[in-house]
Design a protein around this motif. Structure first.
Motif, mmCIF file in Angstrom:
data_model
loop_
_atom_site.group_PDB
_atom_site.id
_atom_site.type_symbol
_atom_site.label_atom_id
_atom_site.label_comp_id
_atom_site.label_asym_id
_atom_site.label_seq_id
_atom_site.Cartn_x
_atom_site.Cartn_y
_atom_site.Cartn_z
ATOM 1 N N GLN A 174 -7.212 -3.428 5.765
ATOM 2 C CA GLN A 174 -7.423 -2.196 5.011
ATOM 3 C C GLN A 174 -8.244 -1.202 5.821
ATOM 4 O O GLN A 174 -7.938 -0.003 5.853
ATOM 5 C CB GLN A 174 -8.161 -2.493 3.704
ATOM 6 C CG GLN A 174 -7.349 -3.209 2.655
ATOM 7 C CD GLN A 174 -8.187 -3.466 1.418
ATOM 8 O OE1 GLN A 174 -8.829 -4.503 1.291
ATOM 9 N NE2 GLN A 174 -8.211 -2.523 0.511
ATOM 10 N N ASN A 193 -2.344 4.354 7.523
ATOM 11 C CA ASN A 193 -2.414 5.197 6.328
ATOM 12 C C ASN A 193 -2.633 6.667 6.654
ATOM 13 O O ASN A 193 -2.235 7.551 5.899
ATOM 14 C CB ASN A 193 -3.532 4.712 5.390
ATOM 15 C CG ASN A 193 -3.046 3.678 4.397
ATOM 16 O OD1 ASN A 193 -1.994 3.098 4.585
ATOM 17 N ND2 ASN A 193 -3.807 3.441 3.355
ATOM 18 N N ASP A 236 -0.172 -4.191 9.520
ATOM 19 C CA ASP A 236 -0.808 -5.462 9.155
ATOM 20 C C ASP A 236 0.061 -6.677 9.478
ATOM 21 O O ASP A 236 -0.426 -7.700 9.955
ATOM 22 C CB ASP A 236 -1.182 -5.468 7.667
ATOM 23 C CG ASP A 236 -0.028 -5.027 6.784
ATOM 24 O OD1 ASP A 236 1.099 -4.912 7.285
ATOM 25 O OD2 ASP A 236 -0.258 -4.797 5.588
ATOM 26 N N TYR A 276 -6.226 0.173 8.683
ATOM 27 C CA TYR A 276 -5.249 1.154 8.189
ATOM 28 C C TYR A 276 -5.821 2.567 8.193
ATOM 29 O O TYR A 276 -5.097 3.551 8.337
ATOM 30 C CB TYR A 276 -4.885 0.806 6.737
ATOM 31 C CG TYR A 276 -3.635 -0.012 6.571
ATOM 32 C CD1 TYR A 276 -3.161 -0.842 7.574
ATOM 33 C CD2 TYR A 276 -2.914 0.030 5.380
ATOM 34 C CE1 TYR A 276 -2.012 -1.591 7.401
ATOM 35 C CE2 TYR A 276 -1.768 -0.721 5.191
ATOM 36 C CZ TYR A 276 -1.328 -1.529 6.206
ATOM 37 O OH TYR A 276 -0.197 -2.269 6.024
ATOM 38 N N MET A 277 -7.143 2.671 7.994
ATOM 39 C CA MET A 277 -7.767 3.981 7.781
ATOM 40 C C MET A 277 -8.694 4.390 8.913
ATOM 41 O O MET A 277 -9.473 5.324 8.775
ATOM 42 C CB MET A 277 -8.557 3.959 6.467
ATOM 43 C CG MET A 277 -7.678 3.768 5.260
ATOM 44 S SD MET A 277 -8.605 3.517 3.746
ATOM 45 C CE MET A 277 -9.686 4.918 3.748
ATOM 46 N N SER A 287 -4.846 1.530 -0.277
ATOM 47 C CA SER A 287 -5.031 0.365 0.590
ATOM 48 C C SER A 287 -5.300 -0.910 -0.207
ATOM 49 O O SER A 287 -5.147 -2.020 0.308
ATOM 50 C CB SER A 287 -6.180 0.602 1.576
ATOM 51 O OG SER A 287 -7.431 0.539 0.916
ATOM 52 N N SER A 342 0.821 -1.208 0.000
ATOM 53 C CA SER A 342 0.000 0.000 0.000
ATOM 54 C C SER A 342 0.859 1.263 0.000
ATOM 55 O O SER A 342 0.438 2.309 -0.486
ATOM 56 C CB SER A 342 -0.929 0.012 1.221
ATOM 57 O OG SER A 342 -0.186 0.109 2.414
ATOM 58 N N GLN A 385 -6.047 7.570 -0.057
ATOM 59 C CA GLN A 385 -5.833 6.614 1.030
ATOM 60 C C GLN A 385 -6.571 5.302 0.770
ATOM 61 O O GLN A 385 -6.014 4.210 0.952
ATOM 62 C CB GLN A 385 -6.303 7.213 2.354
ATOM 63 C CG GLN A 385 -5.429 8.346 2.840
ATOM 64 C CD GLN A 385 -5.927 8.913 4.157
ATOM 65 O OE1 GLN A 385 -5.574 8.436 5.220
ATOM 66 N NE2 GLN A 385 -6.763 9.925 4.083
#
Length: 441
Positions: A378, A389, A344, A381-382, A151, A117, A147
């Motif tokens: 994913q 991210n 991750d 991450y956000m 991902s 990513s 973003q």
């Protein structure tokens, strides 16, 4: 004498404590694994790390990792990705939100070339973001677009994260990669639908390009189309022989790496500096993941020996009497929680020795679960406040985009990802149809 459950909790808490001190992931996990093995099994336990390293070195599909990482860095360092964005700029510019939609398509192609990513985020933030801001696109929407699009790198093949999952869960890498194709494309399609609908209802968020910018001769448009489609050609060259059974996974990865190198040479972009940078970064990423896999194998071996997986199964199914689907949902929620402060690979290495045997015991497909794990990563991450991210974007974005803007930007895309996760859970064939078709032909 401590119980096995107490030893498992002690190992887990020790590892979390080391990670919170800022130690490298592989060092923290490997240290706990080797020390625990020594105290549990005596001097013979010191061989556990060596055994894990031999297992890693004999794992033939691991050869795909440096091949795909090299392919991605060649495309990035030789700036062939710039051609892709210029193509989307010319062909998608006439419609509202067209450049944002083109950016998502760019991210899909970058993901199909790199498997990380970070690569998509770097390209999106340095190439797409300034152009979109210059053309009065809403900064919050496009920050979320970049973003969310980046991902996809950990889901669309050749996902490096799925390679790590394959090693820990002892599942075929090829099946996992194929399982990520349709969920990844479905998620990208949902992103595009969201952007298209929102820009249709609120045109000021993504204005169409002005006529003077679109006044480009058809010959130039076709030239850009040919240049931009080169990465698609590389992906087709790599994946078609594999899907049709003409080449193995490792051979396909070599085809992809060679194709990227040849295209960069033909475009006149393969300088000594580009080659050296690509090789150096490939070596760094490949070694990092090998160390993490090695530590994960050692840690997993100790956990298996303690019976921690069986203890967890007994707790959830026997003592609490939970429905298998409730257990799966709780697992995904735990990934979301850990994703607020871990990346991750760390999440997978920490919980895979516990979760994978449990998922198998509950009767679920481990390839399908690998896709669920990746989609949940994913989302993690956000997810504010500490999504991986979010801070990458803050580091790369211009000063006029604040951390609050970045937090706000991801909210609608997180909802889209949750929708995609639910769809894959309810309809497992979205992930499993393609690997079943290819491997059972």
């Amino acid at each position: 004498m401590m119980s096995y459950e107490a030893i498992a909790i002690l190992m887990f808490s020790s590892m979390m404590l080391l990670l919170m001190t800022g130690q490298r992931v592989f060092a923290a996990i490997g240290f706990v694994a080797v020390i625990s093995a020594f105290f549990l099994y005596g001097t013979g336990g010191s061989e556990l790390g060596f055994t894990a390293s031999m297992k890693l070195m004999k794992w033939y599909p691991l050869l795909t990792l440096p091949m795909f990482v090299f392919m991605g860095y060649v495309m990035s360092e030789s700036r062939i990705a710039d051609d892709l964005y210029r193509m989307f700029h010319v062909w998608m510019g006439p419609i509202n939100g067209g450049l944002a939609i083109g950016t998502i398509a760019l991210m899909v192609l970058i993901s199909a070339m790199n498997g990380l990513s970070v690569a998509g985020m770097a390209i999106g933030a340095t190439i797409a973001l300034p152009e979109l801001l210059k053309r009065n696109y809403d900064k919050i929407m496009i920050t979320g677009v970049i973003q969310a699009g980046s991902s996809l790198g950990i889901l669309v093949p050749p996902s490096v994260v799925l390679v790590l999952y394959a090693m820990i869960a002892r599942q075929p890498v090829g099946q996992l990669w194929l399982a990520g194709v349709f969920p990844g494309l479905m998620m990208a399609f949902l992103f595009i639908v969201y952007v298209a609908v929102r820009c249709r209802l609120q045109p000021h968020l993504g204005p169409a390009l002005k006529d003077e910018e679109l006044n480009i001769p058809m010959q130039e448009k076709m030239r850009l189309l040919r240049a931009g489609l080169l990465p698609v050609f590389i992906f087709v060259t790599m994946m078609v022989p594999f899907v049709n059974g003409w080449t193995s996974l490792v051979e396909s990865s070599a085809l992809g790496a060679v194709s990227a190198f040849v295209v960069a040479c033909l475009r006149g972009r393969m300088s000594r500096e580009v080659f050296e940078n690509s090789m150096r970064k490939t070596l760094g990423i490949s070694c990092m993941f090998m160390w993490i896999i090695l530590a994960a194998l050692a840690f997993g071996a100790v956990f298996d020996g303690l019976g921690a997986g069986r203890a967890l199964e007994n707790l959830f199914v026997g003592q609490l009497g939970l429905n298998p689907w409730v257990i799966i949902i709780l697992m995904q929620l735990s990934f979301l929680l850990m994703g607020t402060f871990l990346d991750d690979t760390a999440m997978l290495v920490i919980v895979a020795p516990l979760y994978v045997p449990l998922v198998k015991a509950l009767g679920f497909d481990l390839v399908w679960y690998g896709v669920l794990y990746t989609i949940t990563c994913q989302i993690a991450y956000m997810t504010p406040p500490f999504g991986y991210n979010l801070f990458l974007m803050k580091a790369m974005a211009p000063p006029n985009i604040s951390i609050i803007d970045i937090y706000r930007s991801v909210i609608p895309f997180v909802f889209v990802m949750v929708l995609a996760l639910v769809m894959v859970m309810v309809f497992p064939e979205i992930a499993l149809w393609l690997p079943d078709y290819v491997y059972n032909k």
